[in-house]
Design an enzyme around this catalytic site. Structure first.
Site, PDB file in Angstrom:
ATOM      1  N   ARG A   7      -5.425  -0.577   7.965  1.00 22.22           N
ATOM      2  CA  ARG A   7      -4.312  -0.574   8.909  1.00 22.22           C
ATOM      3  C   ARG A   7      -4.751   0.170  10.160  1.00 22.22           C
ATOM      4  NH1 ARG A   7      -0.130   2.549  10.708  1.00 22.22           N
ATOM      5  NH2 ARG A   7       1.759   1.384  11.281  1.00 22.22           N
ATOM      6  N   SER A  33       6.763  -4.703   2.561  1.00 20.60           N
ATOM      7  CA  SER A  33       7.452  -3.424   2.730  1.00 20.60           C
ATOM      8  C   SER A  33       8.960  -3.611   2.606  1.00 20.60           C
ATOM      9  CB  SER A  33       7.145  -2.828   4.104  1.00 20.60           C
ATOM     10  OG  SER A  33       5.783  -2.498   4.222  1.00 20.60           O
ATOM     11  N   LYS A  66       2.993   6.614  10.929  1.00 20.48           N
ATOM     12  CA  LYS A  66       3.550   5.313  11.298  1.00 20.48           C
ATOM     13  C   LYS A  66       4.679   5.560  12.294  1.00 20.48           C
ATOM     14  CE  LYS A  66       4.745   0.854   9.195  1.00 20.48           C
ATOM     15  NZ  LYS A  66       5.781   0.388  10.123  1.00 20.48           N
TER      16      LYS A  66
END
Length: 214
Positions: A44, A113, A142
């Site tokens: 990510r 998610s 995040k």
């Protein structure tokens, strides 16, 4: 019904390029984390250009070869297909899971998610293999994360989980056991491994904490 693609969610590493120190650091972190017992690795890097994604994914695929640890690509289906990664993870505002499944085929792992009961009720086991539930706790890795759930709400969601579930968001050493006890199949961590002075030892400590309540 499509059988779920198997995945050991127990200790799921989400790589962070800033904490790891760039591409080379992400590869090195992955090597050490696998030695420490991590069971999944997700690439990510939301700020990266696509070429960097591709180069890093190729290196991670090579490092993970023969380890049994799957490589999951966050969001970018094209990168996953380009390197023949083991799977893809998407969020609620990304390409819809049914479209991703069509693109990657039935045999790749697909994670989604979720943050609330409505999200969970919208998950189809015919499409998705596991859900990432969170953020459980506040997280700084995040920037667009939803409000944190807290342990009690997370536990309530685990009572009706439609699929194997991995907890994510602000999870550090000492916080894993309660989440597993609440019904999580595993925990996803970022800073608890990325950027640690001894990545292998940090990973092994998390693994031990998880094993103690399973």
């Amino acid at each position: 019904m499509r059988p779920l693609n198997p995945i050991d969610l127990s200790l799921y590493l989400v790589l962070d390029p800033e904490l790891c120190g760039g591409l080379a650091g992400m590869v090195s972190t992955t090597e050490q984390a696998v030695a420490g017992g991590v069971t999944v690795v997700q690439l990510r890097a939301p700020q990266w250009k696509k070429l960097d994604w591709l180069l890093c994914a190729r290196e991670l695929k090579a490092v993970l070869a023969g380890s049994g640890v799957p490589l999951i690509i966050n969001d970018h289906v094209d990168i996953a297909l380009a390197v023949d990664a083991d799977g893809v993870h998407v969020g609620q505002s990304d390409i819809p899971a049914d479209v991703v499944r069509t693109l990657i085929g039935p045999d790749k792992i697909l994670g989604l998610s979720t943050n609330n009961l409505a999200h969970q009720q919208g998950v189809s086991a015919a499409i998705v293999d596991y859900i990432g539930v969170g953020p459980v706790y506040p997280t700084g890795t995040k920037k667009d994360a939803a409000p944190s759930l807290g342990l009690d709400e997370f536990a309530r969601l685990m009572q009706t989980k439609p699929l194997p579930a991995v907890a994510i968001g602000g999870i550090k050493a000492g916080l894993c056991a309660p989440l597993i006890a609440a019904g999580a199949d595993g925990v996803a961590v970022v800073s608890a491994i990325c950027g640690q002075g001894d990545v292998k030892a940090a990973t092994a400590a998390l693994k031990k904490e998880i094993a103690a309540v399973r």
